[in-house]
Design a protein around this motif. Sequence first.
Motif, PDB file in Angstrom:
ATOM      1  N   LYS A 117       1.350  -0.950  -0.122  1.00  0.00           N
ATOM      2  CA  LYS A 117       0.074  -0.045   0.235  1.00  0.00           C
ATOM      3  C   LYS A 117       1.040   1.683   0.363  1.00  0.00           C
ATOM      4  CE  LYS A 117      -3.898   0.246   2.038  1.00  0.00           C
ATOM      5  NZ  LYS A 117      -4.921   0.537   3.575  1.00  0.00           N
ATOM      6  N   GLY A 118       1.385   1.001   0.818  1.00  0.00           N
ATOM      7  CA  GLY A 118       2.764   1.893   1.117  1.00  0.00           C
ATOM      8  C   GLY A 118       3.636   2.639  -0.239  1.00  0.00           C
ATOM      9  N   GLU A 122      -7.788   3.605  -0.564  1.00  0.00           N
ATOM     10  CA  GLU A 122      -7.021   4.464  -0.206  1.00  0.00           C
ATOM     11  C   GLU A 122      -7.595   5.921   0.859  1.00  0.00           C
ATOM     12  OE1 GLU A 122      -5.721   5.492  -3.910  1.00  0.00           O
ATOM     13  OE2 GLU A 122      -4.015   5.403  -3.596  1.00  0.00           O
ATOM     14  N   LEU A 123      -6.592   6.479   2.049  1.00  0.00           N
ATOM     15  CA  LEU A 123      -7.729   7.556   2.386  1.00  0.00           C
ATOM     16  C   LEU A 123      -7.891   8.366   1.841  1.00  0.00           C
ATOM     17  CD1 LEU A 123      -6.618   6.801   6.622  1.00  0.00           C
ATOM     18  CD2 LEU A 123      -8.815   6.566   5.586  1.00  0.00           C
ATOM     19  N   ASP A 171      -2.822  11.599   2.989  1.00  0.00           N
ATOM     20  CA  ASP A 171      -1.561  10.319   3.050  1.00  0.00           C
ATOM     21  C   ASP A 171      -0.745  10.753   2.806  1.00  0.00           C
ATOM     22  OD1 ASP A 171      -1.566  10.888   0.172  1.00  0.00           O
ATOM     23  OD2 ASP A 171      -2.716   8.494  -0.160  1.00  0.00           O
ATOM     24  N   GLY A 172       0.567  10.819   2.249  1.00  0.00           N
ATOM     25  CA  GLY A 172       2.007  11.303   2.533  1.00  0.00           C
ATOM     26  C   GLY A 172       2.850  11.384   1.572  1.00  0.00           C
ATOM     27  N   TYR A 173       1.043  11.801   0.280  1.00  0.00           N
ATOM     28  CA  TYR A 173       1.927  12.155  -1.052  1.00  0.00           C
ATOM     29  C   TYR A 173       1.055  13.635  -1.615  1.00  0.00           C
ATOM     30  CZ  TYR A 173       3.596   7.287  -1.466  1.00  0.00           C
ATOM     31  OH  TYR A 173       3.942   5.804  -0.361  1.00  0.00           O
ATOM     32  N   TYR A 183      -0.666  15.574  -0.759  1.00  0.00           N
ATOM     33  CA  TYR A 183      -0.959  15.377   0.897  1.00  0.00           C
ATOM     34  C   TYR A 183      -3.317  14.841   1.093  1.00  0.00           C
ATOM     35  CZ  TYR A 183       3.319  16.962   1.150  1.00  0.00           C
ATOM     36  OH  TYR A 183       4.643  16.875   0.142  1.00  0.00           O
ATOM     37  N   ARG A 217     -11.015  12.129  -4.262  1.00  0.00           N
ATOM     38  CA  ARG A 217     -11.269  10.741  -3.509  1.00  0.00           C
ATOM     39  C   ARG A 217     -12.023  10.453  -3.209  1.00  0.00           C
ATOM     40  NH1 ARG A 217      -4.659   9.143  -1.229  1.00  0.00           N
ATOM     41  NH2 ARG A 217      -3.733   9.260  -4.001  1.00  0.00           N
TER      42      ARG A 217
END
Length: 540
Positions: free
Chosen positions: A168-169, A466-467, A470-472, A475, A480
């Motif tokens: 996932k990450g 996915e939430l 996230d850290g991408y 952010y 989504r």
Amino acid sequence: MKKFWKSGDPFIWLTGVALMFSLLMIAGLMYLIAAKGLGFFWPSDVAQVRLKDGRKLLGEITDREKVKTDYSGESDTFTQRTQLKIGNRDLYGLDFRWVDNDEIEDITYPEYSVVLERREWGNMYGFIKEITGNGTVKCAGNQDCWPVLESLLPQYNKIYKEIKAIEKGEIGGINREIEHLRLEIRGLGTKEGDNREKINKLEARVEEQEAIYREKEEKLSALYKEFNEDKITMTSVDGRDKEMPVGNIVRAFRPNAMSWLEKASLYLSKMWEFVSEDPREANTEGGVFPAIFGTIMMVLIMSIVVLPFGVLAALYLREYAKQGTLVRLVRICVNNLAGVPSIVFGVFAVGFFIYGLGSTIDSLFYSEALPNPTFGTGGILWASLTLALLTVPVVIVATEEGLAAVPREIRDGSLALGATKFETTWKIVIPSAMPAILTGLILAIARATGEVAPLMITGVVKLAPELPIDGYFPYVHLERKFMHLGFHIYDVGFQSPNVEAAKPMVFTTALLLILIVIVLNLTAIIIRNQLRKKYTTSAV
């Protein structure tokens, strides 16, 4: 008697009785939900039921009821029956089974009966036969294998978390980067013609990412191999053997041999898993963290949008608009808007927000991704705006009532001291009406949190990989899709293929949703009360 009726006392008693019944109904509902939901996590003893025909069943006793045996209408004969959660779905094809009490010879509770909570196929009830590693037998029998199993489970849970972190990450991030670069190459081709230099650089970066992807894939393959090294063989109560990887087990416990303290500890760990982990088994097991996150984030976005729009609309109607037929007409429309069914707002949102605004945003800023939509499909932004539209009449009405309650002397005093109309409104009127504004927001939050119908067509999904945060970069991903506790209840309760297994999850999720509504409302109530103390001149 006539004097008694005219005194108004009967109406006081009537309202008091109505209030009492309302409170009793709320308390009863809360008790039912809490009793059915919280008991779900308690590790019940495992019963071995021996039937009169010689067959044996092993599982948790989950229910007892009295049923009618004669439906011809000639007699009223009843029998008692017991429901058992027998698990072992891969062996029996079902999780629950009803047994007539007349068929039961005896019920015992074997000390060494084991419950395995698995990542797939639900619970396994039985006895440990052996544990093998790389083809060699490590142990055999319940007593010898139990400490081995307890030592292996933490190792395999660690490997499982590592696998999920990579999938996932890391691999998810690489896929997103590759997709982004490919869209950039596609955009260069359409906007700047054949710009080979830039395209070559981007293609080189794609190759770099693909090389990293292959490395991660190899690491993942090695982890999966390690994940399936040790295997456990369980024997069911009817003598059938079932072999499975130890990595497939989430937790193992022997409830009949556990003390009350050990059961309480397991109970708390299962509750923590429920609020902090992702769902499993078509949402009927595991946690609901993505749904909690989606619900709270959607309510926050809705509040950020609905509060300023509702307050500004109410301010204009009460403070600036010339009171007349048109304003009265607008007020009637606003009040009627509050009674429109929520699904109508959802249909409007699909047309206006998704197909209108979303498609326009896609054509302006995400043309390289077309025909795949970015904002031109359901997402948390559109769902939040839909709920903001749904609840804005509540905020307008509450704010107008708050503004009307501000004494005219305060306004006149402010103007007499030389303040402008804007300064009076901004620094005197709005703070005085703030408790009423927050009351409107509280009502809006309460309604928005429980709404499901408009969300089903504007962005909510059964399982979101996915939430929205996230850290991408960037952010926060408002486009989504997301999970919601209300839709989770509907999905698990009415769409699940395993209804009996889903029932406790429905009650538990409903309890959690009520608690979230209470926490959000309490926060707003505390802020409102503090403001009410501060602006004691308000008549609200």
